[in-house]
Write a protein that holds these residues in place. Structure first.
Motif, PDB file in Angstrom:
ATOM      1  N   THR A   1     -59.683  81.504  97.268  1.00  0.00           N
ATOM      2  CA  THR A   1     -58.783  81.754  96.248  1.00  0.00           C
ATOM      3  C   THR A   1     -57.324  82.049  96.713  1.00  0.00           C
ATOM      4  OG1 THR A   1     -58.968  84.196  96.405  1.00  0.00           O
ATOM      5  CG2 THR A   1     -60.361  83.257  95.017  1.00  0.00           C
ATOM      6  N   LEU A   2     -57.240  82.398  98.221  1.00  0.00           N
ATOM      7  CA  LEU A   2     -55.839  82.568  98.609  1.00  0.00           C
ATOM      8  C   LEU A   2     -55.392  81.215  98.884  1.00  0.00           C
ATOM      9  CD1 LEU A   2     -53.365  84.008  99.896  1.00  0.00           C
ATOM     10  CD2 LEU A   2     -55.055  84.629 101.870  1.00  0.00           C
ATOM     11  N   VAL A   3     -56.388  80.111  99.270  1.00  0.00           N
ATOM     12  CA  VAL A   3     -55.884  78.861  99.807  1.00  0.00           C
ATOM     13  C   VAL A   3     -55.227  78.276  98.320  1.00  0.00           C
ATOM     14  CG1 VAL A   3     -56.464  76.417 100.158  1.00  0.00           C
ATOM     15  CG2 VAL A   3     -57.423  78.551 101.676  1.00  0.00           C
ATOM     16  N   GLY A   4     -56.111  78.280  97.395  1.00  0.00           N
ATOM     17  CA  GLY A   4     -55.485  77.665  96.025  1.00  0.00           C
ATOM     18  C   GLY A   4     -54.410  78.423  95.475  1.00  0.00           C
ATOM     19  N   ALA A   5     -54.451  79.837  95.501  1.00  0.00           N
ATOM     20  CA  ALA A   5     -53.168  80.372  95.142  1.00  0.00           C
ATOM     21  C   ALA A   5     -51.917  80.026  95.802  1.00  0.00           C
ATOM     22  CB  ALA A   5     -53.288  81.811  95.006  1.00  0.00           C
ATOM     23  N   GLY A   6     -52.085  79.778  97.193  1.00  0.00           N
ATOM     24  CA  GLY A   6     -50.974  79.657  98.213  1.00  0.00           C
ATOM     25  C   GLY A   6     -50.493  78.150  97.883  1.00  0.00           C
TER      26      GLY A   6
ATOM     27  N   PHE B   1     -57.765  86.635  89.490  1.00  0.00           N
ATOM     28  CA  PHE B   1     -58.627  86.144  88.411  1.00  0.00           C
ATOM     29  C   PHE B   1     -59.794  85.151  88.908  1.00  0.00           C
ATOM     30  CE2 PHE B   1     -59.411  82.513  85.741  1.00  0.00           C
ATOM     31  CZ  PHE B   1     -59.567  83.151  84.400  1.00  0.00           C
ATOM     32  N   SER B   2     -59.434  84.461  90.068  1.00  0.00           N
ATOM     33  CA  SER B   2     -60.319  83.550  90.544  1.00  0.00           C
ATOM     34  C   SER B   2     -61.561  84.533  91.279  1.00  0.00           C
ATOM     35  CB  SER B   2     -59.492  82.479  91.662  1.00  0.00           C
ATOM     36  OG  SER B   2     -60.623  81.563  92.038  1.00  0.00           O
ATOM     37  N   THR B   3     -60.987  85.458  92.017  1.00  0.00           N
ATOM     38  CA  THR B   3     -61.892  86.074  92.634  1.00  0.00           C
ATOM     39  C   THR B   3     -63.118  86.658  91.700  1.00  0.00           C
ATOM     40  OG1 THR B   3     -60.471  86.737  94.555  1.00  0.00           O
ATOM     41  CG2 THR B   3     -62.414  88.296  94.322  1.00  0.00           C
TER      42      THR B   3
ATOM     43  N   GLY C   1     -66.673  78.413  96.441  1.00  0.00           N
ATOM     44  CA  GLY C   1     -65.493  78.117  97.485  1.00  0.00           C
ATOM     45  C   GLY C   1     -64.482  77.209  96.807  1.00  0.00           C
ATOM     46  N   ILE C   2     -64.910  76.090  96.496  1.00  0.00           N
ATOM     47  CA  ILE C   2     -64.420  74.987  96.098  1.00  0.00           C
ATOM     48  C   ILE C   2     -63.845  75.236  94.928  1.00  0.00           C
ATOM     49  CG2 ILE C   2     -64.446  72.500  95.474  1.00  0.00           C
ATOM     50  CD1 ILE C   2     -66.381  72.070  97.732  1.00  0.00           C
ATOM     51  N   LEU C   3     -64.623  75.700  93.728  1.00  0.00           N
ATOM     52  CA  LEU C   3     -64.089  75.863  92.447  1.00  0.00           C
ATOM     53  C   LEU C   3     -63.171  77.150  92.373  1.00  0.00           C
ATOM     54  CD1 LEU C   3     -67.710  75.588  90.939  1.00  0.00           C
ATOM     55  CD2 LEU C   3     -65.856  74.065  90.493  1.00  0.00           C
ATOM     56  N   ALA C   4     -63.389  78.124  93.263  1.00  0.00           N
ATOM     57  CA  ALA C   4     -62.418  79.263  93.458  1.00  0.00           C
ATOM     58  C   ALA C   4     -61.247  78.520  93.831  1.00  0.00           C
ATOM     59  CB  ALA C   4     -63.029  80.411  94.373  1.00  0.00           C
ATOM     60  N   ALA C   5     -61.294  77.836  94.896  1.00  0.00           N
ATOM     61  CA  ALA C   5     -59.541  77.432  95.221  1.00  0.00           C
ATOM     62  C   ALA C   5     -59.208  76.571  94.029  1.00  0.00           C
ATOM     63  CB  ALA C   5     -59.897  76.454  96.269  1.00  0.00           C
ATOM     64  N   ILE C   6     -59.933  75.582  93.322  1.00  0.00           N
ATOM     65  CA  ILE C   6     -59.283  74.864  92.354  1.00  0.00           C
ATOM     66  C   ILE C   6     -58.922  75.797  91.208  1.00  0.00           C
ATOM     67  CG2 ILE C   6     -59.930  73.381  90.501  1.00  0.00           C
ATOM     68  CD1 ILE C   6     -61.763  71.775  92.478  1.00  0.00           C
ATOM     69  N   THR C   7     -59.625  76.996  90.812  1.00  0.00           N
ATOM     70  CA  THR C   7     -59.313  77.739  89.796  1.00  0.00           C
ATOM     71  C   THR C   7     -57.680  78.303  90.101  1.00  0.00           C
ATOM     72  OG1 THR C   7     -61.593  78.315  89.289  1.00  0.00           O
ATOM     73  CG2 THR C   7     -59.962  79.826  88.462  1.00  0.00           C
ATOM     74  N   ALA C   8     -57.742  78.859  91.137  1.00  0.00           N
ATOM     75  CA  ALA C   8     -56.590  79.701  91.711  1.00  0.00           C
ATOM     76  C   ALA C   8     -55.502  78.824  91.623  1.00  0.00           C
ATOM     77  CB  ALA C   8     -56.744  80.252  93.088  1.00  0.00           C
ATOM     78  N   LEU C   9     -55.467  77.464  92.182  1.00  0.00           N
ATOM     79  CA  LEU C   9     -54.530  76.485  92.001  1.00  0.00           C
ATOM     80  C   LEU C   9     -53.903  76.172  90.671  1.00  0.00           C
ATOM     81  CD1 LEU C   9     -52.687  74.311  93.528  1.00  0.00           C
ATOM     82  CD2 LEU C   9     -54.705  72.850  93.327  1.00  0.00           C
ATOM     83  N   LEU C  10     -55.042  76.181  89.649  1.00  0.00           N
ATOM     84  CA  LEU C  10     -54.597  75.688  88.393  1.00  0.00           C
ATOM     85  C   LEU C  10     -54.163  76.921  87.719  1.00  0.00           C
ATOM     86  CD1 LEU C  10     -57.897  73.815  87.183  1.00  0.00           C
ATOM     87  CD2 LEU C  10     -55.705  72.932  87.590  1.00  0.00           C
ATOM     88  N   VAL C  11     -54.467  78.065  87.961  1.00  0.00           N
ATOM     89  CA  VAL C  11     -53.854  79.315  87.392  1.00  0.00           C
ATOM     90  C   VAL C  11     -52.431  79.341  87.685  1.00  0.00           C
ATOM     91  CG1 VAL C  11     -53.878  81.688  87.279  1.00  0.00           C
ATOM     92  CG2 VAL C  11     -55.969  80.710  87.200  1.00  0.00           C
ATOM     93  N   SER C  12     -52.131  79.338  89.195  1.00  0.00           N
ATOM     94  CA  SER C  12     -50.896  79.051  89.673  1.00  0.00           C
ATOM     95  C   SER C  12     -49.875  77.984  88.954  1.00  0.00           C
ATOM     96  CB  SER C  12     -50.941  78.985  91.285  1.00  0.00           C
ATOM     97  OG  SER C  12     -51.532  79.958  91.950  1.00  0.00           O
ATOM     98  N   LEU C  13     -50.420  76.898  88.839  1.00  0.00           N
ATOM     99  CA  LEU C  13     -49.620  75.694  88.135  1.00  0.00           C
ATOM    100  C   LEU C  13     -49.267  76.018  86.762  1.00  0.00           C
ATOM    101  CD1 LEU C  13     -51.224  72.641  90.074  1.00  0.00           C
ATOM    102  CD2 LEU C  13     -49.201  73.925  90.632  1.00  0.00           C
ATOM    103  N   LEU C  14     -50.280  76.656  86.019  1.00  0.00           N
ATOM    104  CA  LEU C  14     -50.163  76.614  84.707  1.00  0.00           C
ATOM    105  C   LEU C  14     -49.185  77.990  84.560  1.00  0.00           C
ATOM    106  CD1 LEU C  14     -53.547  76.356  83.514  1.00  0.00           C
ATOM    107  CD2 LEU C  14     -51.918  74.854  83.114  1.00  0.00           C
ATOM    108  N   VAL C  15     -49.523  79.112  85.128  1.00  0.00           N
ATOM    109  CA  VAL C  15     -48.501  80.101  85.024  1.00  0.00           C
ATOM    110  C   VAL C  15     -47.160  80.417  85.537  1.00  0.00           C
ATOM    111  CG1 VAL C  15     -48.518  82.976  85.350  1.00  0.00           C
ATOM    112  CG2 VAL C  15     -50.786  81.713  84.822  1.00  0.00           C
ATOM    113  N   GLY C  16     -47.185  79.533  86.827  1.00  0.00           N
ATOM    114  CA  GLY C  16     -46.193  79.582  87.426  1.00  0.00           C
ATOM    115  C   GLY C  16     -44.550  79.352  86.690  1.00  0.00           C
TER     116      GLY C  16
END
Length: 361
Positions: A246-251, A85-87, A26-41
Motif C-alpha cells: 500500500t505504501l508503494v502504491g500510495a507513494g 483505505f487499501s490496508t 499485495g499486488i491488488l493492495a498496491a493497485i488500490t492505493a495507487l488508484l485512490v491516490s490518482l483519484l483523490v489527488g
C-alpha cells in the motif's frame, strides 16, 4: 475486509481461494492505493489551493526555490488516506502487526498534520515547538515499541540479527529491544522528514525501501523461504507485505503529482508518517541494520545536518554550503532534477545491496 469476504465465498466457489495468497493481495493492495491516490489527488490539491495552504520558502535557501512559494502542501494526507483505505481493504485485520503498523503510521501522521497546521493555517512560522514535537514522536515511538514487545510470541521477534552472518542473533531484553525499536522508528521518521526538501526526493527512495521490506516480510513469514535463506521465521509477518504494498502504491500515486515541478508537497504529515512506517516495518521483520543500508540516502541527509550543526558550534565554520546535503549540491550548481535523480540512483543501488543480504550469509 475483503479477505474475510473471500473466505466466506470460497465455501461456495473454490476460485475465491486465490485471494488468500499474499502475493495477489499485495499486488491488488498496491493497485488500490495507487488508484485512490490518482483519484483523490486532484481534488485534494484543489482544496489545498482554495484554502491557500501553500509552501513557504526559506529566504536563505536556493533562489531556484522561490517560485515554489504557495505550492499546495500537506499532500501527505493523500498518502495516509490511500494507505489506510487499501490496508483495511486487503490486509488480514486479525494480524497484530498490521494494526501496530497502521496505528503508528497514523499517529506520526497526526503529529505532522498538527505541525503543518500551525505553520500553514495558523501562521506560526515555527510550527510545533521542537521539544513538544519530539515528545509526541517519542510517545508514539515508545508506544509502538512497547506493543511489539508486549505481544511478541517468539524469541526471534526480539533478537537482533546481523546481516551476512548465518547464526549471529543477539537476544535483547525488554529494555534493549524497546530502546532500539524507539531509535529506529523515531530516527527514520525524522530522517525522511529531513530528506523531503526537493520534488520527489524523499518519496521515491521511500517507495523502494518499502518494496524491499515487503520482500523481507514475505520471506520472514514463510517457513520454507526463511529456512532456505537462513533468516528468522516469524509467523504472521508475511502480512506486512500488504502494508508495504500500500505504501508503494500510495507513494507512486503521490509522485504523479509531486514529480518535478511539483503540484503538491507532502509536508510533515506525510514525511513523518512514512518514515515511522518504514522504521516500524524494519523492526517487525528484524532488519534494522539492513534498513540503515537501504535507507542510506536518509542517513546521509541526517548526518549532514548533524555535522553542519556540530561544525558551526565548535569552529564557527560550515562543512556544507547548506544542509541537508541536497541543498549543498544545488548551491554548487546542480539542477534540481539532477540532484533528485542521482539520489534515486544511489537509493536503488543501496536497496539492491540490502536485498543481497538475503542470500549472502
Amino acid at each position: 475486509m475483503l479477505l474475510y469476504l473471500s473466505q466466506i465465498l470460497a465455501r461456495h466457489d473454490s476460485g475465491f481461494r486465490v485471494f488468500q495468497y499474499l502475493t495477489l493481495r499485495g499486488i491488488l493492495a498496491a493497485i488500490t492505493a495507487l488508484l485512490v491516490s490518482l483519484l483523490v489527488g486532484p481534488r485534494m490539491i484543489d482544496a489545498l489551493g482554495r484554502y491557500q495552504i501553500g509552501q513557504r520558502v526559506r529566504a536563505d535557501g536556493p533562489k531556484s526555490h522561490l517560485p515554489k512559494a504557495g505550492t499546495p502542501t500537506m499532500g501527505g494526507g493523500l498518502i495516509m488516506v490511500a494507505i489506510a483505505f487499501s490496508t483495511l481493504l486487503w490486509a488480514d485485520l486479525s494480524n497484530r502487526f498490521i494494526w501496530i503498523l497502521l496505528l503508528t503510521t497514523l499517529a506520526f501522521g497526526l503529529i505532522g498534520f498538527y505541525d503543518d497546521y500551525l505553520k500553514l493555517v495558523v501562521g506560526n512560522s515555527k510550527g510545533l515547538a521542537a521539544r513538544r514535537k519530539y515528545l509526541a514522536q517519542s510517545v508514539a515511538g515508545l508506544g509502538a515499541a512497547f506493543a511489539l514487545y508486549h505481544f511478541h510470541q517468539l524469541p526471534a521477534e526480539t533478537s537482533l540479527y546481523v546481516p551476512f552472518f548465518k547464526t549471529v542473533a543477539v537476544p535483547m531484553g525488554a529494555l534493549g529491544f524497546i530502546a532500539l525499536s524507539y531509535f529506529v522508528i523515531v530516527g527514520t521518521s525524522n530522517a525522511v522528514n529531513l530528506t523531503d526538501g526537493l520534488d520527489g526526493l524523499a518519496i521515491m527512495p521511500a517507495v523502494m525501501v518499502a518494496a524491499a521490506l515487503g520482500v523481507f516480510a514475505y520471506a520472514t513469514g514463510n517457513v520454507k523461504f526463511a529456512t532456505y535463506l537462513q533468516i528468522p521465521y516469524i509467523p504472521g509477518v508475511g502480512e506486512v507485505l500488504i502494508f508495504s504494498a500500500t505504501l508503494v502504491g500510495a507513494g507512486l500515486g503521490f509522485l504523479w503529482f509531486n514529480a518535478y515541478p511539483a503540484q503538491v508537497f507532502m509536508g510533515d504529515v506525510g514525511a513523518l508518517a512514512i518514515g515511522a512506517s518504514l522504521g516500524t516495518a524494519a523492526v517487525i521483520v528484524r532488519q534494522e541494520i539492513v534498513l540503515f543500508v537501504m535507507g542510506g540516502v536518509f542517513v546521509l541527509e541526517t548526518v549532514s545536518v548533524m555535522l553542519q550543526v556540530a561544525s558551526f558550534k565548535l569552529t564557527g565554520k560550515r562543512l556544507f554550503r547548506m544542509a541537508p546535503i541536497h541543498h549543498h549540491f544545488e548551491l554548487k550548481g546542480w539542477a534540481e532534477p539532477k540532484v533528485i535523480v542521482r539520489f534515486w540512483i544511489i537509493s536503488f543501488v543501496l536497496v539492491l545491496a540490502g536485498l543481497a543480504t538475503l542470500k549472502i550469509r
